[in-house]
Design a protein around this motif. Structure first.
Motif, PDB file in Angstrom:
ATOM      1  N   PRO A 160       6.590 -52.815 -23.788  1.00 38.88           N
ATOM      2  CA  PRO A 160       6.035 -53.167 -25.208  1.00 38.88           C
ATOM      3  C   PRO A 160       5.680 -52.038 -25.744  1.00 38.88           C
ATOM      4  O   PRO A 160       5.274 -51.025 -25.258  1.00 38.88           O
ATOM      5  CB  PRO A 160       4.619 -54.061 -24.734  1.00 38.88           C
ATOM      6  CG  PRO A 160       4.506 -53.721 -23.310  1.00 38.88           C
ATOM      7  CD  PRO A 160       5.741 -53.506 -22.707  1.00 38.88           C
ATOM      8  N   ILE A 161       5.457 -52.054 -27.111  1.00 40.33           N
ATOM      9  CA  ILE A 161       4.998 -50.857 -27.921  1.00 40.33           C
ATOM     10  C   ILE A 161       3.869 -50.935 -28.495  1.00 40.33           C
ATOM     11  O   ILE A 161       3.445 -52.198 -28.850  1.00 40.33           O
ATOM     12  CB  ILE A 161       5.932 -50.747 -29.036  1.00 40.33           C
ATOM     13  CG1 ILE A 161       7.544 -50.364 -28.627  1.00 40.33           C
ATOM     14  CG2 ILE A 161       5.773 -49.572 -29.896  1.00 40.33           C
ATOM     15  CD1 ILE A 161       8.640 -50.839 -29.659  1.00 40.33           C
ATOM     16  N   ALA A 170      -3.577 -43.255 -23.920  1.00 40.46           N
ATOM     17  CA  ALA A 170      -4.750 -42.486 -24.330  1.00 40.46           C
ATOM     18  C   ALA A 170      -6.067 -43.197 -23.913  1.00 40.46           C
ATOM     19  O   ALA A 170      -7.076 -42.393 -23.618  1.00 40.46           O
ATOM     20  CB  ALA A 170      -4.756 -42.044 -25.482  1.00 40.46           C
ATOM     21  N   ALA A 171      -6.341 -44.443 -23.670  1.00 44.28           N
ATOM     22  CA  ALA A 171      -7.383 -45.003 -23.322  1.00 44.28           C
ATOM     23  C   ALA A 171      -7.576 -45.115 -21.828  1.00 44.28           C
ATOM     24  O   ALA A 171      -6.586 -44.674 -21.080  1.00 44.28           O
ATOM     25  CB  ALA A 171      -7.196 -46.360 -23.625  1.00 44.28           C
ATOM     26  N   TYR A 172      -8.726 -45.003 -21.291  1.00 44.39           N
ATOM     27  CA  TYR A 172      -8.876 -44.751 -19.871  1.00 44.39           C
ATOM     28  C   TYR A 172      -8.829 -46.058 -19.066  1.00 44.39           C
ATOM     29  O   TYR A 172      -9.296 -46.875 -19.237  1.00 44.39           O
ATOM     30  CB  TYR A 172     -10.436 -44.216 -19.681  1.00 44.39           C
ATOM     31  CG  TYR A 172     -10.825 -43.807 -18.286  1.00 44.39           C
ATOM     32  CD1 TYR A 172     -11.803 -44.342 -17.531  1.00 44.39           C
ATOM     33  CD2 TYR A 172     -10.348 -42.730 -17.855  1.00 44.39           C
ATOM     34  CE1 TYR A 172     -12.259 -44.124 -16.357  1.00 44.39           C
ATOM     35  CE2 TYR A 172     -10.582 -42.350 -16.566  1.00 44.39           C
ATOM     36  CZ  TYR A 172     -11.582 -43.147 -15.934  1.00 44.39           C
ATOM     37  OH  TYR A 172     -11.841 -42.434 -14.697  1.00 44.39           O
ATOM     38  N   ASN A 173      -7.813 -45.978 -18.168  1.00 45.67           N
ATOM     39  CA  ASN A 173      -7.481 -46.965 -17.026  1.00 45.67           C
ATOM     40  C   ASN A 173      -6.962 -48.377 -17.904  1.00 45.67           C
ATOM     41  O   ASN A 173      -7.251 -49.360 -17.343  1.00 45.67           O
ATOM     42  CB  ASN A 173      -8.783 -47.524 -16.286  1.00 45.67           C
ATOM     43  CG  ASN A 173      -9.302 -46.136 -15.571  1.00 45.67           C
ATOM     44  OD1 ASN A 173      -8.544 -45.502 -14.782  1.00 45.67           O
ATOM     45  ND2 ASN A 173     -10.904 -46.101 -15.460  1.00 45.67           N
ATOM     46  N   GLN A 174      -6.002 -48.030 -18.878  1.00 42.62           N
ATOM     47  CA  GLN A 174      -5.690 -49.085 -19.489  1.00 42.62           C
ATOM     48  C   GLN A 174      -4.114 -49.024 -19.592  1.00 42.62           C
ATOM     49  O   GLN A 174      -3.639 -47.830 -19.412  1.00 42.62           O
ATOM     50  CB  GLN A 174      -5.959 -49.342 -20.942  1.00 42.62           C
ATOM     51  CG  GLN A 174      -7.566 -49.802 -21.046  1.00 42.62           C
ATOM     52  CD  GLN A 174      -7.999 -49.901 -22.385  1.00 42.62           C
ATOM     53  OE1 GLN A 174      -7.139 -49.753 -23.459  1.00 42.62           O
ATOM     54  NE2 GLN A 174      -9.246 -50.427 -22.557  1.00 42.62           N
ATOM     55  N   TYR A 175      -3.375 -49.839 -20.028  1.00 42.17           N
ATOM     56  CA  TYR A 175      -1.797 -49.721 -20.048  1.00 42.17           C
ATOM     57  C   TYR A 175      -1.391 -50.723 -21.193  1.00 42.17           C
ATOM     58  O   TYR A 175      -2.247 -51.832 -21.484  1.00 42.17           O
ATOM     59  CB  TYR A 175      -0.955 -49.905 -18.894  1.00 42.17           C
ATOM     60  CG  TYR A 175      -0.960 -51.424 -18.511  1.00 42.17           C
ATOM     61  CD1 TYR A 175       0.166 -52.200 -18.647  1.00 42.17           C
ATOM     62  CD2 TYR A 175      -1.994 -52.191 -17.693  1.00 42.17           C
ATOM     63  CE1 TYR A 175       0.074 -53.591 -18.065  1.00 42.17           C
ATOM     64  CE2 TYR A 175      -1.938 -53.258 -17.112  1.00 42.17           C
ATOM     65  CZ  TYR A 175      -0.861 -54.139 -17.696  1.00 42.17           C
ATOM     66  OH  TYR A 175      -0.748 -55.372 -16.928  1.00 42.17           O
ATOM     67  N   CYS A 176      -0.197 -50.308 -21.868  1.00 49.19           N
ATOM     68  CA  CYS A 176       0.087 -51.544 -22.894  1.00 49.19           C
ATOM     69  C   CYS A 176       0.835 -52.675 -22.347  1.00 49.19           C
ATOM     70  O   CYS A 176       2.121 -52.454 -21.547  1.00 49.19           O
ATOM     71  CB  CYS A 176       1.149 -50.546 -24.066  1.00 49.19           C
ATOM     72  SG  CYS A 176       1.815 -51.777 -25.217  1.00 49.19           S
ATOM     73  N   SER A 177       0.159 -53.859 -22.249  1.00 49.48           N
ATOM     74  CA  SER A 177       0.758 -55.091 -21.460  1.00 49.48           C
ATOM     75  C   SER A 177       1.800 -55.928 -22.407  1.00 49.48           C
ATOM     76  O   SER A 177       2.411 -56.795 -21.911  1.00 49.48           O
ATOM     77  CB  SER A 177      -0.339 -55.810 -21.180  1.00 49.48           C
ATOM     78  OG  SER A 177      -1.341 -56.238 -21.928  1.00 49.48           O
ATOM     79  N   ALA A 178       1.568 -56.050 -23.693  1.00 50.54           N
ATOM     80  CA  ALA A 178       2.096 -56.497 -24.621  1.00 50.54           C
ATOM     81  C   ALA A 178       2.230 -55.965 -26.066  1.00 50.54           C
ATOM     82  O   ALA A 178       1.405 -54.867 -26.007  1.00 50.54           O
ATOM     83  CB  ALA A 178       1.451 -58.108 -24.763  1.00 50.54           C
ATOM     84  N   PRO A 179       3.142 -56.250 -27.014  1.00 52.82           N
ATOM     85  CA  PRO A 179       3.101 -55.381 -28.441  1.00 52.82           C
ATOM     86  C   PRO A 179       1.645 -55.255 -28.856  1.00 52.82           C
ATOM     87  O   PRO A 179       0.795 -56.357 -29.038  1.00 52.82           O
ATOM     88  CB  PRO A 179       4.098 -56.254 -29.048  1.00 52.82           C
ATOM     89  CG  PRO A 179       5.225 -56.764 -28.207  1.00 52.82           C
ATOM     90  CD  PRO A 179       4.176 -57.098 -27.094  1.00 52.82           C
ATOM     91  N   ASN A 180       1.218 -54.210 -29.173  1.00 51.56           N
ATOM     92  CA  ASN A 180      -0.096 -53.834 -29.461  1.00 51.56           C
ATOM     93  C   ASN A 180      -1.274 -54.428 -28.796  1.00 51.56           C
ATOM     94  O   ASN A 180      -2.213 -54.879 -29.373  1.00 51.56           O
ATOM     95  CB  ASN A 180      -0.201 -54.333 -30.945  1.00 51.56           C
ATOM     96  CG  ASN A 180       0.498 -53.340 -31.827  1.00 51.56           C
ATOM     97  OD1 ASN A 180       0.969 -52.317 -31.488  1.00 51.56           O
ATOM     98  ND2 ASN A 180       1.394 -53.995 -32.891  1.00 51.56           N
ATOM     99  N   THR A 181      -1.089 -54.642 -27.478  1.00 53.21           N
ATOM    100  CA  THR A 181      -2.080 -55.325 -26.646  1.00 53.21           C
ATOM    101  C   THR A 181      -2.418 -54.456 -25.368  1.00 53.21           C
ATOM    102  O   THR A 181      -1.526 -54.077 -24.733  1.00 53.21           O
ATOM    103  CB  THR A 181      -1.557 -56.573 -26.228  1.00 53.21           C
ATOM    104  OG1 THR A 181      -1.548 -57.439 -27.307  1.00 53.21           O
ATOM    105  CG2 THR A 181      -2.798 -57.452 -25.265  1.00 53.21           C
ATOM    106  N   CYS A 182      -3.515 -53.973 -24.970  1.00 52.27           N
ATOM    107  CA  CYS A 182      -3.985 -53.023 -23.832  1.00 52.27           C
ATOM    108  C   CYS A 182      -4.582 -53.927 -22.972  1.00 52.27           C
ATOM    109  O   CYS A 182      -5.488 -54.908 -23.268  1.00 52.27           O
ATOM    110  CB  CYS A 182      -4.845 -52.061 -24.358  1.00 52.27           C
ATOM    111  SG  CYS A 182      -4.161 -50.861 -25.549  1.00 52.27           S
TER     112      CYS A 182
END
Length: 280
Positions: A160-161, A170-182
């Protein structure tokens, strides 16, 4: 006549020698096999000292030795990162959590089967020409992504983008799980400021959860059994030592004077399993 007897003696000697060699060789191979099996059975096993009363309710253990204290015994359990095999309880195998479409080779090390690749969440997914996650396979065997997704660095699946306003990297302990969703990475949960680590057991009043299942102690507390607590004269397993002479048991446990530890209450002993309860 003499020649016939000599030949007969030679034949008998060769037969005896051949069969004896087979017996010795078989015994050698069997001994080696037994040694290898014994060595394999010991792999990834560690000694654990538990109250002897536990063994009255969980009777699966056979290699039991005397503990360092009265009313305690030592048993073999799977070392950290390993678990009992569901096919053979006596064997300890690596624990990878979820390892679908792959082989768990070492703790937390899942190797995907051929024609599978790890996606952005660490799961094994099928790749082209059979399947393209979040996209479809083209005739030339490459992957074309759906809207809101892009090819990963290996060009084998679509991830996802997230735009600049949702830049999860750039956010701490997060990843992009779906389009525009962390989303929070494994071992973390959402709080007001982003993602915070999860400790399955409370760190106690004298500690904070610093990393997943890792407590940081303060106010002179020490880390014991993964929990920040006072330095205690008691063993206080399955409980927290709040002062040097006071052990508070976890819910479902009661204090046992003989072992100075917390043991399961009577109503919890029906389905008692040492390695499920005694993990702290």
């Amino acid at each position: 006549m003499l020649l016939s007897r000599v030949l007969l003696i030679i034949i008998i000697f060769e037969c005896v020698h051949f069969n004896w060699g087979r017996i010795v060789n078989n015994n050698y191979n069997n001994n080696n096999l037994d040694n290898n099996n014994n060595q394999e059975d010991l792999e990834h096993k560690c000694l654990r000292e538990v109250p002897t009363i536990y063994l009255e309710y969980d009777k699966k253990y056979t290699n039991i030795t005397e503990g360092s204290k009265k009313y305690y015994s030592k048993i073999e359990v799977c070392c950290d990162g390993y678990k009992r095999s569901k096919y053979d309880w006596d064997k300890c195998v690596p624990d990878c959590g979820e390892c679908e479409h792959g082989l768990c080779l070492n703790p937390d090390t899942c190797e995907c089967f051929p024609n599978y690749v790890k996606n952005h969440e660490g799961k094994c997914v099928m790749k082209c020409p059979v399947h393209c996650e979040n996209g479809h396979c083209k005739l030339d065997g490459t992957c074309k992504c759906n809207r809101g997704y892009k090819l990963d660095e290996s060009q084998t699946f679509c991830k996802p983008i997230c735009n600049r306003n949702n830049n999860c990297e750039a956010a701490y302990n997060q990843y992009c799980s779906a389009p525009n969703t962390c989303s929070c990475i494994k071992g973390y949960q959402v709080n007001r400021h982003g993602c915070e680590p999860i400790c399955e057991r409370s760190c106690g009043i004298n500690g904070t959860c610093d990393r997943p299942n890792t407590c940081r102690c303060h106010n002179g507390a020490i880390l014991k059994n993964g929990i920040c607590q006072a330095e205690c004269y008691q063993k206080c397993e399955n409980g927290i030592c709040v002062t040097p002479n006071r052990c508070i048991c976890f819910e479902g446990f009661r204090y046992d004077v003989r072992t100075s530890s917390c043991i399961p209450k009577a109503e919890n002993l029906k389905n008692f399993a040492i390695e499920q309860i005694d993990l702290i």
